[in-house]
Design a protein around this motif. Structure first.
Motif, PDB file in Angstrom:
ATOM      1  N   ALA A 144       7.255  11.538  -0.454  1.00  0.00           N
ATOM      2  CA  ALA A 144       7.367  10.788  -1.708  1.00  0.00           C
ATOM      3  C   ALA A 144       8.811  10.761  -2.179  1.00  0.00           C
ATOM      4  N   TRP A 145       9.200   9.641  -2.769  1.00  0.00           N
ATOM      5  CA  TRP A 145      10.494   9.606  -3.425  1.00  0.00           C
ATOM      6  C   TRP A 145      10.458  10.603  -4.566  1.00  0.00           C
ATOM      7  N   PRO A 146      11.555  11.318  -4.788  1.00  0.00           N
ATOM      8  CA  PRO A 146      11.552  12.263  -5.916  1.00  0.00           C
ATOM      9  C   PRO A 146      11.321  11.540  -7.242  1.00  0.00           C
ATOM     10  N   ILE A 147      11.930  10.394  -7.421  1.00  0.00           N
ATOM     11  CA  ILE A 147      11.608   9.597  -8.604  1.00  0.00           C
ATOM     12  C   ILE A 147      11.098   8.245  -8.139  1.00  0.00           C
ATOM     13  N   GLY A 148      10.384   7.590  -9.007  1.00  0.00           N
ATOM     14  CA  GLY A 148       9.878   6.264  -8.656  1.00  0.00           C
ATOM     15  C   GLY A 148       8.567   6.363  -7.902  1.00  0.00           C
ATOM     16  N   ARG A 149       8.164   5.210  -7.380  1.00  0.00           N
ATOM     17  CA  ARG A 149       6.829   5.089  -6.836  1.00  0.00           C
ATOM     18  C   ARG A 149       6.873   4.999  -5.308  1.00  0.00           C
ATOM     19  N   GLY A 150       5.813   5.497  -4.683  1.00  0.00           N
ATOM     20  CA  GLY A 150       5.627   5.232  -3.260  1.00  0.00           C
ATOM     21  C   GLY A 150       6.271   6.226  -2.330  1.00  0.00           C
ATOM     22  N   VAL A 151       6.059   5.973  -1.027  1.00  0.00           N
ATOM     23  CA  VAL A 151       6.610   6.869  -0.014  1.00  0.00           C
ATOM     24  C   VAL A 151       7.952   6.325   0.453  1.00  0.00           C
ATOM     25  N   ARG A 152       8.712   7.184   1.097  1.00  0.00           N
ATOM     26  CA  ARG A 152      10.055   6.818   1.549  1.00  0.00           C
ATOM     27  C   ARG A 152      10.001   5.799   2.691  1.00  0.00           C
ATOM     28  N   VAL A 153      11.111   5.140   2.900  1.00  0.00           N
ATOM     29  CA  VAL A 153      11.199   4.181   3.992  1.00  0.00           C
ATOM     30  C   VAL A 153      11.178   4.903   5.327  1.00  0.00           C
ATOM     31  N   GLN A 154      11.828   6.041   5.369  1.00  0.00           N
ATOM     32  CA  GLN A 154      11.909   6.809   6.604  1.00  0.00           C
ATOM     33  C   GLN A 154      11.606   8.257   6.294  1.00  0.00           C
ATOM     34  N   ILE A 155      10.652   8.837   7.029  1.00  0.00           N
ATOM     35  CA  ILE A 155      10.229  10.203   6.742  1.00  0.00           C
ATOM     36  C   ILE A 155      10.650  11.105   7.889  1.00  0.00           C
ATOM     37  N   SER A 156      11.356  12.155   7.556  1.00  0.00           N
ATOM     38  CA  SER A 156      11.805  13.071   8.600  1.00  0.00           C
ATOM     39  C   SER A 156      10.680  14.026   8.984  1.00  0.00           C
ATOM     40  N   ALA A 189       0.826  -1.208   0.000  1.00  0.00           N
ATOM     41  CA  ALA A 189       0.000   0.000   0.000  1.00  0.00           C
ATOM     42  C   ALA A 189       0.861   1.259   0.000  1.00  0.00           C
ATOM     43  N   TRP A 190       1.962   1.256   0.770  1.00  0.00           N
ATOM     44  CA  TRP A 190       2.816   2.459   0.809  1.00  0.00           C
ATOM     45  C   TRP A 190       3.304   2.826  -0.584  1.00  0.00           C
ATOM     46  N   LEU A 191       3.387   1.831  -1.442  1.00  0.00           N
ATOM     47  CA  LEU A 191       3.835   2.120  -2.814  1.00  0.00           C
ATOM     48  C   LEU A 191       2.760   2.846  -3.617  1.00  0.00           C
ATOM     49  N   PHE A 192       1.505   2.651  -3.221  1.00  0.00           N
ATOM     50  CA  PHE A 192       0.416   3.147  -4.081  1.00  0.00           C
ATOM     51  C   PHE A 192      -0.367   4.310  -3.485  1.00  0.00           C
ATOM     52  N   LEU A 193      -0.304   4.483  -2.156  1.00  0.00           N
ATOM     53  CA  LEU A 193      -1.117   5.542  -1.561  1.00  0.00           C
ATOM     54  C   LEU A 193      -0.683   6.910  -2.111  1.00  0.00           C
TER      55      LEU A 193
END
Lengths: 356, 528, 439
Positions: free
Chosen positions: A165-177, A153-157
Motif C-alpha cells: 500500500a502507498w503510505p498515503i493515498g489510495r491503492g497499491v503501489r505500481v511496483q511491489i518489491s 481495482a488496484w486502487l480499491f482492493l
C-alpha cells in the motif's frame, strides 16, 4: 537433393524466422568481436528464458485447441497478480504469529491464483466460443479492457501490507518489491550452480521443464487428444463425437492458468510485482516468442516454445550490450529492435494464416 | 434450317492431368433456341460450361481442344470478361446478389450508368457519379420484359427466392449485347409455381431471339420447353434429340445407359429379414444436400447402395444418421430408437462413417496416421487408453501396434504410422478413413463416395475391401456414391434419391431407363 | 401472359407498433444510449460549469473530428476498423517535425506539411493495403500489430537516426547528445494554430480569429451569400424581396450582437471555434457524401458487402481495398496535423500511439459498427466520447475522492467499448452463418 532439402527448409521455416535467426547469429558474432562478457550474457540469457518460459508455454494449449495465440493471456497474468498480492497480504496478517517462508509463499500464491484463473478461463473460453474467427482481435481487447479495469481495482482492493500500500493515498503501489518476504529469485537460486562464470538457475529451469512435462502429459491424455483434434479440424472433431466448444474452453482455461503461474515465476525472478500498465503488453512478447520458435497461429509444439523463448529472449539480452559497444548513441536500440522483431513476426504469421 | 447458328462448339475435348473428362463434343445453337443439356454428375456439363465461359480453371490446366464459333466467327474465350463481351450471360446456381443493395443496384452491379462531375474531370471515370435515374429506368425495362411487377428500388435482402432468381435473370437481359444465356439448374431452388413462371419467362426471352442453354436434371422441364436436347454421358455426347422426337424415357435411358460392370458379389444373395437400421421421416438440414423425410430399411448383412444426382440429398442421409448435420425424424438401430444429432451416440450404437468430405471432415490433416486411425475408438469407446488414477492417457504402444496392423492390412503406402496424413495421396488417405471406421468394429458401416478422387487401382482395392468386410464379417454396409456403375457392381439393392426423398429402390440389374427416371425424380415405368 | 399473381407477394414491411419501434430503437442504439446516460450522470455528479464544458468540448471536437472521419471509408469497404491510421498519424507528425526544423510557420507551414505528407501517407497506405489483402478477415488485428511495428520503425528513425545518419542540426529539436529528437516538440510560435488562427502570425490577429463571435459573423455572411448563390445559380431566380429583407435583418442582429461581444471582450470571446478548421472538417464531410455516390464509392460498398460476388462481377477487389486504405491513411495524416497544430505541443514518441484507440472508440460510441459507419455517427461519437473524457476525472473525484479513478475509467471505457462492439459483431456474424446453414 540438398537443394530440395534447403527449399523445403525454407518453406517450413519461413523467411521471417530465417532473418531473425540470422540476426541472432550476427549479434552473437558481434558479441565475440566486441569482446563482451560472454559468461554474463549466457547467465542472463538463461535467467530470462526461465523467467518468460512459462508465459510462452501458455500459448501452447490455446493454439492447440484452436483459439489461436492467446493475445488475452493478460487475464491469466492478472489472476496470478491477485494470487501474489493475496499471498503477500496473508503473510503480513499472519506476521508475528507464523512466519511464512519464501517457498511457502510462492506456492500459496499459485494456489490462491488457481481458482481465479480457472473461473476466468472458463468465462473467457465461453466468450471466445461465441466469436469464432475473430478470436485474436477480441482476445486482445478483452485483455486490454481487463487490464484497465484492474487498474481501478488496484486502487480499491483492501491490501494493507506496507510493502504494497502507498503510505498515503489510495491503492497499491505500481511496483511491489518482493525482497522483504524472501521470495526473490527463490526458484533461480534453488540448486543453482556455476559452470565457469556462468550461473545456471537450476530451480528456474527445472520448474519450466516441469511445466513443459505437465503440458506434454496433458496433450497425451484423452482430454488433451480431443483438444488437439478440435484445434486441428473442428468439423472432423464434431463428427468424431468430440465436444469442440468444451475442448476450446479447456484449452483457454489451461492457457489462463499457465499465464497465472507464468507471471509468478516472472515476478520471483525479477524481484518485483508490476501492476497497473504492467501486464498490458506482456501477451505480445509471449505470442511473438512462440511464433519465432516456428509455431503458426494454428499449430504449435513444446519445441516451438523452447526454441522461440531461447531465440527471442536471447536476442533481447545480447542486443543491448552489442548496440552499446557499437556506439553509445544507440541507447534505445535494444528496445527498438525488440519492438520491430516482436511485431514483425506476428504480422508475418498473420499474413501466412491467409484469408478467411 | 437456313438460319445461321449463333453458337457452334466443334470437337471440344478437355482432360485434367491426362484424364479425359470431355471428348469431341459438338453443339449447335441458333438464336432464339432453347437447348437443354442433361447428364449425370461427372458427365461433363460443368466442364463444358467452364470452357464456354473461359474460366480460370480451364486455362490454368492446359486449355482445351476444339473451337468455339460465335456467329460464324471463331472466338478465343480466355476469360469470363471475354465471354461477357461476346454476349454470353449466365444465371448462376448460387445467387450473385448483394443483399443490402436494391434490385437496380444488383442488376447494374459493376455496370453502373455514370455521369461526369467536376472532380471526375481531374481524377477520371472512377470518380464519376452514378446515374440512378437511368439505372432505374433500365432495370424497370428488364423487369418488365420478364413480366415482374416488383419495384426496382426494393432492397434484395428478405425477398423470396423467386424474386432473387428473376433479379439475376434481369441482370443478364439488361446487358445490351446479350445473345445467349446459360441457366444452370435454375429451378432447383424454386417452388413449383415459381419454377413454372420461370420456364414461361425463359420462353419469353427466347422469343426475343436470345438463345438459351438450359442445364437441368428435371426431364419433364426439359421436355416441356426445350427445342433441342443434348445428352452427355462420361464426357461424351451420346445424342442430340429434337423435342418432338423423344420422350422422358429415352432421355433417361441415354443419360444412364451403360453396361453393368462385373459384379463383385457372386450371385444375387438371399438377405435375412432382420432390420439393422430403419429411418422414418428423416429430415436432414445439410446445405446443398437436404433430406426431406426419408423412410428407409436396411437389412442385417446387407450391402445397400444409395445413388442419385448431386444436390438431391443422397449424402445427407448418412450425415443425418451419424449426427453430423441437424436432423429430425426417427431412426431405429436393431429395433431400438437412436437419439439424433449426437455423433458420439451414433458411434456408440455400433455405427461408423467414412465421410464424402475427406479433407473437410474426414481427416485431421495436420496429425499423424496413427492418431487419425484410433481417435474415434479412443474417444468414444475408450480403447487405447491407460488409466492412472483419475487420468486417462494414451496407450502409445497399443496405438502404434494397431496402426501398423491396419497399414499392413489395408496396404496404406506411407513412411510410417507417424507420418502426417496431409502428405499421403488421396487413395491412401481414404484407406486411413476406412481404417478408422474399422477400428471401431462397427455393425453398420456408412461409406460415402469412397472412390472419389482416387486412382483406378486404389478404387478397386477400396471396393474389394468393403465387399470383404461385408461377406466375411457380415458387416452391414450402406454405401453412397455418385457412380451408379460402382453401386451396381457391389450392392444388393440400390436406393435412388431425388429431391430429398427416395424415389425408388432397384436391384443392381434393374433397367437403365428405370434408374434414369428415378434419378430425374419421376416414377419408374409401370410394369417395366 | 405472365401474371403477377403466380409469385408470392413481397412482404410489406410490417408496421411496427410504437412499443416495438421503441424497443428496436433501444437495442439498435444500445451503446450510444448507454453513453448518453453515462455522460449525463457524470456531468451531474461532477457538477461542472456548463460554460467551461462547452469551451472544452468545442475545442476537442474541432481537434479530433477529422481523424475519426478518416475511419469511415475502410468500414464501408468491409475492412473493419482501421487501426493502422496510427501510421498516417506518424507520417503527419514526422512532417511537422521537419517543417518546424525548416522554420516555416503558420498556414504556409501547415499547407507544406499537407502537400508533403500526402504522397508519404499514400505510400504507407499502399503498403498497408497490400498487407491487409494478405490477411483478409484479420485486418483489424493486423492493423493493430502493424501500428506497434511501425512504432518501432518510427523510434528507430527519430530516436536513433535523426541527428546522426539523417542530419538535422537543431538545438531546440535535437537532444543534447546530438542524436534523436527530443521527447516533446513545442510548436508555439511556429505551426501552432497554423490552421485554427492563420491571421495570428501575419500581425492580423483578428483575421479569422477562432472565437465564437467572429466565427458567427463570418458564418452568417457565408450562409447568406451561399444561399443567394445557390438560389440564383441552381434555381435561376432571385428570392422575393420580403424574404431578403427578413434575412438581412436577422443577419444584421446577429452581426450586431457579435460585434458587441468582440468590443466588450465578453466571455463569448473565450469560446474558441476555429473557423478554418471547421470549414476543412465540413469539406471532408461533403467529400465523403460526394464520394459515396461515385463509381469507386459504389465499388467499395459492393466489396464491403461480399468480396466474392464483387469479384465475380468483375470488380478488382484487392485494388479497391488498397485504395480505401490509402484514402483513409491520407485523411488520418491530415487529421493528425490538424490535431497537433491545435494542441501546440506534442510528445514525439507517444502522441500518435493512442490515436487509433481513441478514434475507433469514438466512432463506435457514436453507434457505428465494424460493418457500418456514417458521418453523423462519427461526429456524435466524438462528442460523447470527449464529453466523457471531460467529466470523468471530476466525477471520479466527487465519487471516490480520487481523480485517478475517473482517468482510469475513461481508458477502460475506450478499450471496453471496442471489445464489446467487436464481440457483438463477431457473434452476430457467427449466428448469421449458422442461419445460412439452415440450422
Amino acid at each position: 537433393m540438398l537443394q530440395n532439402l534447403a527449399a523445403k527448409f525454407m518453406t517450413n521455416f519461413g523467411l521471417a524466422r530465417l532473418i531473425i535467426l540470422g540476426f541472432f547469429i550476427f549479434l552473437c558474432i558481434m558479441a565475440v568481436v566486441f569482446q563482451l562478457d560472454i559468461a554474463e550474457l549466457l547467465t542472463s540469457s538463461l535467467a530470462r528464458i526461465g523467467m518468460w518460459g512459462v508465459l510462452v508455454l501458455a500459448m501452447l494449449p490455446a493454439i492447440s485447441s484452436g483459439i489461436g495465440p492467446n493475445f488475452g493471456v493478460s487475464l491469466g497474468i492478472l489472476c496470478g497478480l491477485v494470487g501474489a498480492l493475496t499471498a503477500l497480504e496473508t503473510a503480513f496478517r499472519l506476521g508475528g504469529v507464523v512466519e511464512l517462508s519464501g517457498g511457502v509463499l510462492f506456492l500459496l500464491a499459485i494456489i490462491i491464483s488457481l481458482p481465479f484463473a480457472i473461473l476466468t478461463g472458463i468465462a473467457y473460453g465461453w466468450l471466445l466460443n461465441r466469436v469464432k474467427g475473430s478470436e485474436m482481435m477480441i482476445a486482445t481487447y478483452v485483455g486490454f479492457s481487463m487490464v484497465s479495469i484492474m487498474k481501478i481495482a488496484w486502487l480499491f482492493l483492501p491490501y494493507t501490507s506496507p510493502e504494497m500500500a502507498w503510505p498515503i493515498g489510495r491503492g497499491v503501489r505500481v511496483q511491489i518489491s518482493l525482497a522483504g518476504r524472501g521470495i526473490t529469485r527463490i526458484l533461480n537460486n534453488f540448486l543453482s550452480f556455476n559452470i565457469g562464470d556462468v550461473v545456471v538457475p537450476t530451480g528456474l529451469l527445472l520448474f519450466f521443464a516441469l511445466m513443459c512435462f505437465l503440458v506434454w502429459l496433458f496433450m497425451r491424455s484423452k482430454t488433451g487428444i480431443a483438444m488437439r483434434a478440435a484445434g486441428d479440424n473442428p468439423r472432423f472433431s464434431e463428427a468424431a463425437g468430440i465436444n469442440v466448444n468444451r475442448s476450446r474452453i479447456i484449452g483457454t482455461t489451461f492457457s489462463t492458468i499457465l499465464g497465472a503461474i507464468g507471471i509468478l515465476v516472472y515476478a520471483q525472478s525479477y524481484g518485483f510485482i508490476q501492476l497497473y500498465e504492467g501486464p498490458m503488453f506482456m501477451p505480445f512478447v509471449a505470442v511473438a516468442a512462440v511464433l519465432i520458435g516456428g509455431a503458426s497461429v494454428k499449430k504449435a509444439s513444446i519445441t516451438h516454445v523452447v526454441v522461440g523463448t531461447a531465440l527471442f529472449l536471447g536476442i533481447q539480452v545480447v542486443a543491448i550490450p552489442v548496440a552499446n559497444a557499437f556506439t553509445t548513441d544507440w541507447a534505445s536500440m535494444g528496445e527498438i529492435s525488440r519492438k520491430i522483431i516482436q511485431n514483425g513476426v506476428i504480422l508475418y504469421a498473420l499474413t501466412q494464416a491467409g484469408g478467411d | 434450317m437456313a438460319e445461321a447458328s449463333l453458337l457452334q462448339m466443334q470437337g471440344i475435348g478437355k482432360s485434367y492431368y491426362g484424364t479425359p473428362v470431355l471428348q469431341d463434343i459438338n453443339l449447335n445453337i441458333k438464336p432464339g433456341e432453347i437447348h437443354a443439356i442433361v447428364g449425370e454428375n461427372g458427365a461433363g456439363k460443368s466442364t463444358l460450361m467452364n470452357i464456354l465461359f473461359g474460366m480460370e480453371v480451364i486455362h490454368s490446366t492446359g486449355g482445351f481442344d476444339g473451337e468455339i464459333i460465335i456467329n460464324g466467327k471463331k472466338e478465343k474465350i480466355d476469360s469470363p470478361q471475354r465471354a461477357m463481351e461476346i454476349g454470353i450471360g449466365m444465371v448462376h446456381q448460387e445467387f450473385m446478389l448483394l443483399p443490402n443493395y436494391s434490385i437496380t443496384e444488383n442488376i447494374k452491379l459493376n455496370r453502373e450508368v455514370l455521369k461526369p462531375n467536376f472532380l471526375s474531370r481531374v481524377f477520371g471515370q472512377k470518380i464519376e457519379h452514378l446515374n440512378m435515374g437511368q439505372m432505374n429506368t433500365d432495370s424497370r425495362k428488364a423487369l418488365d420484359k420478364l413480366g415482374i411487377g416488383i419495384e426496382e428500388y426494393v432492397t434484395v435482402a428478405g425477398l423470396p427466392v423467386g424474386y432473387m432468381q428473376f433479379t439475376e435473370i434481369a441482370r443478364e437481359i439488361d446487358k445490351t449485347n446479350v445473345k445467349m444465356i446459360v441457366f444452370d439448374e435454375p429451378t432447383a431452388v424454386l417452388a413449383e409455381t415459381e419454377a413454372e413462371k420461370l420456364l414461361e419467362s425463359m420462353k419469353a426471352i427466347a422469343e426475343e431471339g436470345i438463345a438459351i442453354l438450359f442445364i437441368t436434371h428435371r426431364l419433364d422441364e426439359v421436355i416441356s420447353i426445350s427445342d433441342n436436347i443434348t445428352v452427355l454421358r462420361d464426357g461424351k455426347r451420346v445424342g442430340t434429340k429434337k423435342r418432338e422426337e423423344t420422350d422422358v424415357y429415352e432421355l433417361a435411358e441415354l443419360m444412364v445407359g451403360r453396361k453393368i460392370e462385373k459384379m463383385v458379389h457372386g450371385e444375387q444373395r438371399e438377405l435375412k429379414n432382420e432390420i439393422a437400421l430403419k429411418t422414418e421421416n428423416l429430415v436432414v438440414h445439410m446445405p446443398g444436400e437436404k433430406v426431406n423425410g426419408v423412410n428407409l430399411e436396411v437389412r442385417k448383412g446387407e450391402f445397400l447402395g444409395i445413388g442419385g444426382l448431386a444436390g438431391q440429398g443422397k449424402v445427407g442421409i448418412a450425415n443425418g444418421v451419424m449426427g453430423l448435420y441437424p436432423s429430425r425424424g426417427q431412426v431405429w438401430i436393431n429395433g431400438s430408437p437412436l437419439s439424433l444429432n449426437d455423433p458420439g451416440e451414433s458411434m456408440r450404437q455400433g455405427m461408423a462413417y467414412v465421410s464424402e468430405d475427406r479433407r473437410g471432415v474426414g481427416l485431421l490433416l495436420d496429425s499423424s496416421i496413427e492418431l487419425n486411425i484410433v481417435i474415434n475408438a479412443l474417444h468414444n469407446q475408450k480403447k487405447f487408453l491407460k488409466k492412472y488414477g483419475f487420468f486417462k492417457f494414451q496407450d502409445t504402444k497399443g496405438i502404434r501396434d494397431h496402426a501398423l496392423k491396419m497399414i499392413k492390412e489395408l496396404d496404406i503406402r506411407c513412411t510410417g504410422p507417424g507420418q502426417l496424413v496431409k502428405r499421403l495421396s488421396g487413395g491412401n488417405q481414404q484407406k486411413v478413413c476406412i481404417a478408422r471406421a474399422l477400428t471401431m468394429e462397427p455393425e453398420i458401416l456408412f461409406v460415402s463416395e469412397p472412390t472419389r478422387g482416387i486412382d483406378v487401382g486404389a478404387k478397386r482395392l477400396v471396393l474389394e475391401t468393403l465387399v470383404k468386410l461385408n461377406e466375411e464379417l457380415g458387416m452391414t454396409i450402406v454405401m453412397t456414391s455418385s457412380e451408379l456403375g460402382e453401386l451396381r457392381s457391389v450392392c444388393d439393392r440400390i436406393a435412388i434419391v431425388s429431391e430429398g426423398n427416395i424415389s425408388g429402390v432397384l436391384p443392381p440389374d434393374g433397367s437403365d431407363v428405370d434408374f434414369g427416371l428415378l434419378m430425374a425424380g419421376q416414377q419408374e415405368r409401370r410394369g417395366a | 401472359m405472365l401474371t403477377q399473381n403466380s409469385l408470392p407477394e413481397v412482404e410489406e414491411h410490417k408496421r411496427l407498433t410504437n412499443k416495438e419501434a421503441a424497443i428496436q430503437f433501444l437495442t439498435n442504439n444500445m451503446v450510444t444510449i448507454m453513453f448518453v446516460v453515462l455522460v449525463l450522470a457524470g456531468f451531474l455528479v461532477a457538477g461542472m460549469n456548463p460554460f467551461l464544458f462547452i469551451l472544452d468540448i468545442v475545442a476537442r471536437m474541432s481537434r479530433n473530428s477529422f481523424l475519426v472521419l478518416s475511419l469511415i471509408i475502410p468500414v464501408v469497404a468491409g475492412m473493419g476498423l482501421n487501426f493502422s491510421i496510427v501510421l498516417g498519424a506518424m507520417a503527419g507528425q514526422a512532417l511537422l517535425i521537419f517543417v518546424t526544423h525548416w522554420g516555416i510557420t503558420g498556414l504556409p507551414g501547415i499547407l507544406l506539411c499537407i502537400v508533403l505528407v500526402t504522397p508519404l501517407s499514400m505510400f504507407l497506405g499502399y503498403l498497408t493495403g497490400k498487407l491487409f489483402n494478405k490477411a483478409k478477415g484479420q485486418e483489424m488485428i493486423a492493423g493493430l500489430i502493424l501500428a506497434f511495428f511501425a512504432q518501432g520503425i518510427y523510434e528507430l528513425i527519430f530516436l536513433q537516426l535523426v541527428g546522426g545518419i539523417i542530419p538535422m542540426d537543431n538545438r531546440v529539436l535535437i537532444m543534447s547528445s546530438g542524436i534523436g529528437v527530443r521527447t516533446t516538440v513545442d510548436l508555439t510560435g511556429g505551426l501552432k494554430y497554423g490552421l485554427d488562427w492563420p491571421g495570428q502570425i501575419w500581425g492580423m490577429p483578428n483575421l479569422l480569429r477562432p472565437t465564437f463571435p467572429w466565427t458567427l459573423i463570418v458564418g452568417v455572411i457565408a450562409v447568406i451569400v451561399g444561399f443567394l448563390v445557390y438560389r440564383f445559380v441552381f434555381k435561376g431566380r432571385m428570392p422575393s424581396l420580403p424574404s431578403i429583407g427578413a434575412g438581412l435583418v436577422a443577419a444584421g442582429l446577429i452581426v450586431y450582437w457579435s460585434a458587441i461581444q468582440i468590443q466588450q471582450e465578453t466571455m463569448m470571446m473565450m469560446v474558441r471555434i476555429p473557423l478554418l478548421t471547421w470549414i476543412v472538417i465540413l469539406t471532408l464531410c461533403l467529400f465523403i457524401v460526394f464520394f459515396s455516390r461515385t463509381k469507386l464509392g459504389q465499388d467499395m460498398r459492393s466489396v464491403g458487402q461480399d468480396r466474392h460476388v464483387a469479384a465475380v462481377s468483375g470488380i478488382q477487389v484487392d485494388r479497391v481495398r488498397v485504395i480505401a486504405i490509402m484514402m483513409s491513411m491520407v485523411m488520418a495524416s491530415w487529421g493528425h496535423i490538424i490535431f497537433l497544430q491545435n494542441m501546440g505541443a506534442f510528445s514525439t514518441y507517444g502522441s500518435h500511439e493512442q490515436i487509433g484507440l481513441y478514434s475507433v472508440a469514438a466512432l463506435l460510441i457514436g453507434g457505428a459498427t465494424v460493418s457500418k459507419a456514417t458521418i453523423s455517427q462519427a461526429l456524435l461519437g466524438v462528442f460523447l466520447f470527449h464529453a466523457l473524457f471531460i467529466v470523468s476525472p471530476s466525477a471520479g473525484r466527487q465519487l471516490f475522492g480520487d481523480a485517478q479513478v475517473g482517468e482510469y475509467f475513461r481508458v477502460f471505457v475506450a478499450y471496453g467499448v471496442i471489445g464489446i462492439t467487436l464481440a457483438l459483431h463477431a457473434w452476430k456474424k457467427l449466428l448469421q452463418r449458422k442461419d445460412q446453414l439452415g440450422v
